[in-house]
Motif scaffolding. Sequence first.
Motif, mmCIF file in Angstrom:
data_model
loop_
_atom_site.group_PDB
_atom_site.id
_atom_site.type_symbol
_atom_site.label_atom_id
_atom_site.label_comp_id
_atom_site.label_asym_id
_atom_site.label_seq_id
_atom_site.Cartn_x
_atom_site.Cartn_y
_atom_site.Cartn_z
ATOM 1 N N THR A 67 -2.980 -5.941 11.084
ATOM 2 C CA THR A 67 -1.674 -6.337 10.501
ATOM 3 C C THR A 67 -1.124 -4.863 10.069
ATOM 4 O O THR A 67 -0.532 -4.892 8.926
ATOM 5 C CB THR A 67 -1.888 -7.344 9.587
ATOM 6 N N GLN A 68 -0.956 -3.973 10.993
ATOM 7 C CA GLN A 68 -0.089 -2.880 10.521
ATOM 8 C C GLN A 68 1.091 -3.019 10.135
ATOM 9 O O GLN A 68 1.746 -3.477 11.040
ATOM 10 C CB GLN A 68 -0.379 -1.652 11.896
ATOM 11 N N ASN A 69 1.487 -2.609 9.130
ATOM 12 C CA ASN A 69 2.860 -2.814 8.387
ATOM 13 C C ASN A 69 3.373 -1.593 8.152
ATOM 14 O O ASN A 69 2.361 -0.443 8.022
ATOM 15 C CB ASN A 69 2.770 -3.520 7.209
ATOM 16 N N GLU A 70 4.672 -1.470 7.968
ATOM 17 C CA GLU A 70 5.409 0.025 7.767
ATOM 18 C C GLU A 70 4.950 0.357 6.337
ATOM 19 O O GLU A 70 4.578 -0.447 5.597
ATOM 20 C CB GLU A 70 6.950 -0.329 7.719
ATOM 21 N N ARG A 71 4.751 1.550 6.455
ATOM 22 C CA ARG A 71 4.314 2.289 5.046
ATOM 23 C C ARG A 71 5.614 2.461 4.043
ATOM 24 O O ARG A 71 6.672 2.162 4.318
ATOM 25 C CB ARG A 71 4.057 3.730 5.345
ATOM 26 N N LYS A 72 5.349 2.063 2.604
ATOM 27 C CA LYS A 72 6.237 1.969 1.671
ATOM 28 C C LYS A 72 6.258 3.234 0.804
ATOM 29 O O LYS A 72 5.157 4.072 1.123
ATOM 30 C CB LYS A 72 5.592 0.914 0.783
ATOM 31 N N LYS A 130 -4.979 -1.418 8.853
ATOM 32 C CA LYS A 130 -4.907 -2.647 8.182
ATOM 33 C C LYS A 130 -4.391 -2.622 6.856
ATOM 34 O O LYS A 130 -4.117 -1.790 6.335
ATOM 35 C CB LYS A 130 -6.691 -3.204 8.035
ATOM 36 N N SER A 131 -3.893 -4.041 6.404
ATOM 37 C CA SER A 131 -2.985 -4.181 5.137
ATOM 38 C C SER A 131 -3.323 -5.351 4.546
ATOM 39 O O SER A 131 -3.848 -6.187 5.103
ATOM 40 C CB SER A 131 -1.369 -3.986 5.566
ATOM 41 N N LYS A 133 -1.520 -7.850 0.930
ATOM 42 C CA LYS A 133 -0.517 -8.005 0.211
ATOM 43 C C LYS A 133 -0.877 -7.639 -1.224
ATOM 44 O O LYS A 133 -1.708 -8.106 -1.925
ATOM 45 C CB LYS A 133 -0.069 -9.611 0.244
ATOM 46 N N GLU A 139 3.004 -6.136 1.210
ATOM 47 C CA GLU A 139 2.022 -5.808 2.339
ATOM 48 C C GLU A 139 1.897 -4.371 2.301
ATOM 49 O O GLU A 139 2.874 -3.729 2.458
ATOM 50 C CB GLU A 139 2.424 -6.571 3.855
ATOM 51 N N PRO A 141 -0.610 -1.070 3.579
ATOM 52 C CA PRO A 141 -1.736 -0.641 4.371
ATOM 53 C C PRO A 141 -2.773 -0.013 3.347
ATOM 54 O O PRO A 141 -2.591 0.404 2.032
ATOM 55 C CB PRO A 141 -1.033 0.721 4.909
#
Length: 171
Positions: A67-72, A130-131, A133, A139, A141
Amino acid sequence: MNNLINDNLYKTRNDLIKEIALLSDDQFNSKLDINSWTIAQVCHHLVLVEESSIKAIAWGLKEIESTQNERKKVDLILLDRTKKIKAPKIVEPDVKPFEVQQIIDLLNESRKKLMTFLSTIEDKSVLAEKSVKHPALGELPLDQWIEQIYLHEQRHIEQIKEIKLLLDARQ
């Protein structure tokens, strides 16, 4: 894991130990007011966050879904102390008093667990893919879960410095 993260984990932990090592147990457990944490509780919270982060990363690694999510911008969020972040119950510190050396030992143990755990991850690139929450950051990484450990610690080092100043002013 890259050297920058390793260096930041090491440097931040050393800075934390320097802040607390010379405190008396009384200073360490003094409350500014009924609603604030003692320096001991802040440090216990950091131990709990580090241990919870290991569990979250381990859980995220086991997930089949990538679940690659954008970096924060974790640093901007965590280092902005004008925004209060409520600690989830799982990382709320104990209310009992602690000895300084007892907390230093717990901090050393949790860091050893983290570094041992991270050394078992063969393909570090999966940490960015992978990420899981995060209770305060959403969410995130897995590699940013590692990053948030030292950034969160930096946030609380500033809090500890403030508490020390306020305690000194009361004397």
